[in-house]
Motif scaffolding. Structure first.
Motif, PDB file in Angstrom:
ATOM      1  N   ASP A  80     -18.275 -34.310  14.627  1.00 57.85           N
ATOM      2  CA  ASP A  80     -18.429 -32.866  14.862  1.00 57.85           C
ATOM      3  C   ASP A  80     -19.643 -32.304  14.113  1.00 57.85           C
ATOM      4  N   ILE A  81     -19.913 -32.835  12.923  1.00 57.67           N
ATOM      5  CA  ILE A  81     -21.104 -32.381  12.178  1.00 57.67           C
ATOM      6  C   ILE A  81     -22.367 -32.769  12.949  1.00 57.67           C
ATOM      7  N   ALA A  82     -22.379 -33.980  13.490  1.00 57.97           N
ATOM      8  CA  ALA A  82     -23.533 -34.423  14.278  1.00 57.97           C
ATOM      9  C   ALA A  82     -23.746 -33.489  15.470  1.00 57.97           C
ATOM     10  N   ALA A  83     -22.657 -33.149  16.156  1.00 56.62           N
ATOM     11  CA  ALA A  83     -22.753 -32.260  17.326  1.00 56.62           C
ATOM     12  C   ALA A  83     -23.325 -30.904  16.912  1.00 56.62           C
ATOM     13  N   GLU A  84     -22.861 -30.408  15.777  1.00 52.72           N
ATOM     14  CA  GLU A  84     -23.318 -29.099  15.290  1.00 52.72           C
ATOM     15  C   GLU A  84     -24.803 -29.154  14.910  1.00 52.72           C
ATOM     16  N   TYR A  85     -25.207 -30.261  14.318  1.00 52.31           N
ATOM     17  CA  TYR A  85     -26.630 -30.461  13.969  1.00 52.31           C
ATOM     18  C   TYR A  85     -27.495 -30.422  15.224  1.00 52.31           C
ATOM     19  N   ILE A  86     -27.056 -31.136  16.256  1.00 50.54           N
ATOM     20  CA  ILE A  86     -27.819 -31.206  17.511  1.00 50.54           C
ATOM     21  C   ILE A  86     -27.904 -29.816  18.149  1.00 50.54           C
ATOM     22  N   ALA A  87     -26.776 -29.106  18.167  1.00 51.22           N
ATOM     23  CA  ALA A  87     -26.771 -27.754  18.749  1.00 51.22           C
ATOM     24  C   ALA A  87     -27.734 -26.840  17.993  1.00 51.22           C
ATOM     25  N   THR A  88     -27.745 -26.978  16.658  1.00 52.12           N
ATOM     26  CA  THR A  88     -28.632 -26.147  15.842  1.00 52.12           C
ATOM     27  C   THR A  88     -30.094 -26.423  16.157  1.00 52.12           C
ATOM     28  N   GLN A  89     -30.427 -27.697  16.357  1.00 50.08           N
ATOM     29  CA  GLN A  89     -31.803 -28.049  16.732  1.00 50.08           C
ATOM     30  C   GLN A  89     -32.154 -27.438  18.091  1.00 50.08           C
ATOM     31  N   PHE A  90     -31.235 -27.564  19.052  1.00 50.99           N
ATOM     32  CA  PHE A  90     -31.495 -26.998  20.382  1.00 50.99           C
ATOM     33  C   PHE A  90     -31.802 -25.505  20.252  1.00 50.99           C
ATOM     34  N   ALA A  91     -31.023 -24.817  19.413  1.00 55.14           N
ATOM     35  CA  ALA A  91     -31.234 -23.369  19.232  1.00 55.14           C
ATOM     36  C   ALA A  91     -32.611 -23.110  18.638  1.00 55.14           C
ATOM     37  N   GLU A  92     -32.969 -23.920  17.639  1.00 57.40           N
ATOM     38  CA  GLU A  92     -34.255 -23.739  16.984  1.00 57.40           C
ATOM     39  C   GLU A  92     -35.408 -23.934  17.965  1.00 57.40           C
ATOM     40  N   TYR A  93     -35.229 -24.842  18.932  1.00 65.99           N
ATOM     41  CA  TYR A  93     -36.297 -25.116  19.901  1.00 65.99           C
ATOM     42  C   TYR A  93     -36.359 -24.048  21.005  1.00 65.99           C
ATOM     43  N   GLY A  94     -35.458 -23.076  20.921  1.00 70.75           N
ATOM     44  CA  GLY A  94     -35.479 -21.989  21.909  1.00 70.75           C
ATOM     45  C   GLY A  94     -34.821 -22.339  23.229  1.00 70.75           C
ATOM     46  N   LEU A  95     -33.994 -23.412  23.241  1.00 72.82           N
ATOM     47  CA  LEU A  95     -33.318 -23.787  24.485  1.00 72.82           C
ATOM     48  C   LEU A  95     -32.050 -22.959  24.657  1.00 72.82           C
ATOM     49  N   LYS A  96     -31.686 -22.736  25.920  1.00 72.57           N
ATOM     50  CA  LYS A  96     -30.497 -21.919  26.194  1.00 72.57           C
ATOM     51  C   LYS A  96     -29.236 -22.783  26.174  1.00 72.57           C
ATOM     52  N   PRO A  97     -28.126 -22.224  25.685  1.00 69.09           N
ATOM     53  CA  PRO A  97     -26.864 -22.976  25.704  1.00 69.09           C
ATOM     54  C   PRO A  97     -26.451 -23.278  27.146  1.00 69.09           C
ATOM     55  N   ALA A  98     -25.904 -24.463  27.384  1.00 72.93           N
ATOM     56  CA  ALA A  98     -25.437 -24.818  28.729  1.00 72.93           C
ATOM     57  C   ALA A  98     -24.018 -25.377  28.685  1.00 72.93           C
ATOM     58  N   GLY A  99     -23.297 -25.083  27.577  1.00 71.89           N
ATOM     59  CA  GLY A  99     -21.919 -25.543  27.446  1.00 71.89           C
ATOM     60  C   GLY A  99     -20.931 -24.478  27.905  1.00 71.89           C
ATOM     61  N   ASP A 100     -19.715 -24.524  27.332  1.00 72.98           N
ATOM     62  CA  ASP A 100     -18.652 -23.584  27.732  1.00 72.98           C
ATOM     63  C   ASP A 100     -18.930 -22.192  27.182  1.00 72.98           C
ATOM     64  N   HIS A 101     -18.666 -21.165  27.979  1.00 70.15           N
ATOM     65  CA  HIS A 101     -18.672 -19.766  27.544  1.00 70.15           C
ATOM     66  C   HIS A 101     -19.927 -19.405  26.750  1.00 70.15           C
ATOM     67  N   GLY A 102     -21.084 -19.787  27.260  1.00 74.31           N
ATOM     68  CA  GLY A 102     -22.330 -19.398  26.599  1.00 74.31           C
ATOM     69  C   GLY A 102     -22.590 -20.076  25.269  1.00 74.31           C
ATOM     70  N   THR A 103     -21.919 -21.218  25.009  1.00 76.55           N
ATOM     71  CA  THR A 103     -22.184 -21.976  23.774  1.00 76.55           C
ATOM     72  C   THR A 103     -22.896 -23.285  24.140  1.00 76.55           C
ATOM     73  N   TYR A 104     -23.311 -24.021  23.118  1.00 70.34           N
ATOM     74  CA  TYR A 104     -23.921 -25.323  23.356  1.00 70.34           C
ATOM     75  C   TYR A 104     -22.864 -26.420  23.538  1.00 70.34           C
ATOM     76  N   MET A 105     -21.613 -26.096  23.276  1.00 70.68           N
ATOM     77  CA  MET A 105     -20.564 -27.118  23.288  1.00 70.68           C
ATOM     78  C   MET A 105     -19.785 -27.132  24.599  1.00 70.68           C
ATOM     79  N   GLN A 106     -19.631 -28.316  25.165  1.00 66.92           N
ATOM     80  CA  GLN A 106     -18.735 -28.515  26.296  1.00 66.92           C
ATOM     81  C   GLN A 106     -17.550 -29.320  25.781  1.00 66.92           C
ATOM     82  N   LYS A 107     -16.378 -28.686  25.750  1.00 67.59           N
ATOM     83  CA  LYS A 107     -15.201 -29.347  25.200  1.00 67.59           C
ATOM     84  C   LYS A 107     -14.779 -30.504  26.100  1.00 67.59           C
ATOM     85  N   VAL A 108     -14.540 -31.666  25.505  1.00 62.03           N
ATOM     86  CA  VAL A 108     -14.121 -32.847  26.264  1.00 62.03           C
ATOM     87  C   VAL A 108     -12.700 -33.219  25.821  1.00 62.03           C
TER      88      VAL A 108
END
Ligand SMILES: [Zn+2]
Length: 565
Positions: A80-108
């Motif tokens: 989960d920490i790794a996932a959060e790190y990756i999401a944080t990088q995506f945000a820093e790069y200015g990419l838009k979230p494409a997961g659930d409910h406007g977040t970077y995470m897609q629950k599996v």
């Protein structure tokens, strides 16, 4: 300073002079010629490509494989920490979230199933005694319905290879009703040297046991018994036993499933055949024929399945860079890499953290560097670019399977998936592996781009091992998306090919899926950078092609693609 040329789509030649960092001096070529290759990209894309840097990749690998991330276990804190790190990088790069409910995470949603020792598994032949099989020595079985209890008492029907493949004119079922039955079948596929028939020696998906279970479910069967034979499976019984003992993970089931998904030892199958008045060798021979017809053995499987069922969850991390062309932006190129590894094994003495530096912090780091480079470009590609760091690959490609079933945009609108898995930090490669690319309409561009990067395309050395079906791009191929992995070959700059092969052998023997797959400062990420640059160029090109990429005519994934359109 080095000089480089590039062409743009209008056919103009533009010359750019860019400062190259010392370590990445091999540049886009990776192979390290004195001249830079020309790349068929617009200027802003080329500038962005040139920012891809081995050190960026190094830093991500160093972090993601740190002991503090505890081996990035699926459903565990480190993962989960790794996932959060990756999401944080995506945000820093200015990419838009494409997961659930406007977040970077897609629950599996995931389920762990353990077959408990109260389980019983008996074959009851027409004549003779009931065969009460011994777990692990004689059979392995899972209840895929994810229920604690299941009872099976059903006829056993031998269905040969259990394959229905219209493109090869092959149907083992011949329309015979097998609803409610238990299907006895062989692993692998009909033997062939003809490349037009089940791809000759290469393994197709029809030969994989996962396909056989899936087809049986589609036919309404309640159970499958696979006959293990070392030669046909290409691995001994011990492998079946080890990978089927303990907890197995799956996506939470969304439809019908097998109450019994099982393997039996070859000797057990022989005994069952004899007791049914048949001969297993003869049955296996019959199964080689197009005219094979299912055979009811007159025997029954009586199974009492007792399972421990554990629900848990993990996340795919998804981000998007919207395309520049307002019409084509609803279509996308997707990049994938799995971020999970095996976590910690507390019962193991000594180092018990499965850091997964090569497997697959390298792929994630490349994915992140691609995301950064695309995000930094002053011009965007015409189609959108999706970035997906997927979970639970080591549990059986589960995160990518979920992504394929629940894509943020329809699969028919995804033109291409480029996947990265285990890209060794060994220096500058002179070859690239893109197995599966030759099956798509994109291959001419792949060949041309490889040439410009001075990378020789290395063919799959052992297509019969079915590696194409063992990484995340396959999850997307099976829902129709043209997909393949990008990796280095065996030939590295300054070394003979045998050196690359030795590195590979040593890795497989000593470090693959071991705690010793760790980060070392001496690792050389120039090759990872070259693979990222190569994939960047391919992705940008694919995002701008007038037509979507397709599978070649007659390919096993063509039907899935047609269905998704
Ligand atoms: Zn792995």
């Amino acid at each position: 300073m080095q000089r480089m040329t590039k062409t743009i789509s209008a056919g103009l030649i533009v010359c750019l002079s860019l400062l190259l960092w010392a370590e990445g001096g091999a540049g886009a070529a990776g192979a390290g010629g004195s001249k830079m290759p020309s790349v068929r990209l617009p200027g802003p894309a080329f500038v962005a490509l040139e920012t891809i840097n081995p050190d960026h990749i190094r830093w991500h690998v160093r972090y993601l494989s740190h002991d503090l991330l505890e081996g990035r276990g699926t459903g565990q804190r480190g993962g989960d920490i790794a996932a959060e790190y990756i999401a944080t990088q995506f945000a820093e790069y200015g990419l838009k979230p494409a997961g659930d409910h406007g977040t970077y995470m897609q629950k599996v949603p995931l389920v762990g199933i353990t077959t408990l020792s109260d389980t019983t598994f008996a074959l009851i032949p027409k004549q003779g005694e009931t065969m009460n099989l011994k777990p692990l020595d004689e059979y392995v079985a899972y209840n895929q319905t994810q229920q604690v209890l299941a009872e099976v008492d059903a006829d056993i029907v031998f269905v040969g290879y259990g394959i229905e493949a219209p493109e090869y004119g092959w149907d083992d079922y011949k329309g015979v009703e097998v609803k409610g039955k238990v299907l006895l079948m062989l692993v692998n596929e009909p033997a062939s040297d003809d490349p037009k028939f089940f791809k000759g020696k290469a393994l197709t998906y029809y030969g994989r046991w996962t396909y056989k279970y899936e087809e049986a479910v589609r036919k309404g069967a309640v159970g499958v018994i696979l006959v293990h034979q070392t030669q046909m499976a290409s691995y001994p019984w011990e492998v079946v036993r080890n990978s089927n003992s303990g907890e197995r993970s799956a996506l939470r089931v969304e439809g019908p499933a097998l109450k019994v998904a099982s393997w039996i030892h070859f000797d057990v199958a022989s005994r069952l055949a004899s007791a049914s008045g048949m001969n297993l060798e003869k049955m296996m021979q019959d199964a080689q024929s197009r005219d094979f017809h299912p055979v009811n053995l007159g025997a029954k499987l009586k199974a009492h399945m007792v399972s421990k069922v554990r629900n848990f969850e993990s996340n795919n991390v998804l981000a998007t860079l919207p395309g520049a062309d307002h019409k084509m932006a609803e279509e996308a190129v997707i990049y994938t890499a799995h971020y999970d590894h095996f976590g910690i094994r507390p019962e193991m003495p000594g180092d018990n953290i499965f850091n997964g530096a090569d497997d697959n912090a390298t792929g994630c780091a490349i994915l992140l560097e691609l995301a950064r480079a695309f995000g930094s470009a002053s011009q965007r590609p015409r189609r959108s670019i999706l970035f997906a760091a997927v979970t639970a690959e080591e549990q059986g490609l589960l995160g990518s399977e979920y992504l394929g079933k629940h894509p943020p945009i329809p699969t028919g609108k995804i033109t291409l998936d480029l996947n990265y898995d285990d890209v060794k930090p060994l220096g500058a490669p002179e070859e690239v592996e893109v197995s599966g690319a030759e099956r798509t309409s994109f291959y001419p561009e792949v060949e041309a781009t490889a040439k410009e990067f001075r990378l020789a395309i290395r063919p799959d050395a052992r297509p019969e091992a079915g590696h194409f079906y063992r990484s995340d791009h396959f999850s997307l191929a099976r829902v129709g998306i043209p997909s393949f992995s990008i990796n280095e070959g065996m030939k590295y700059k300054g070394h003979p090919e045998s050196w690359g092969l030795d590195q590979e052998r040593e890795y497989v023997e000593k470090h693959y899926h071991q705690p010793s797959d760790e980060y070392h400062p001496e690792m050389d990420f120039v090759g990872d950078s070259a693979m990222a640059r190569f994939g960047f160029a391919l992705g940008w090109e694919a995002a701008g092609l007038p037509k979507r990429i397709e599978w070649q005519k007659g390919d096993e994934f063509e039907a899935a693609r047609a269905k998704s359109q």
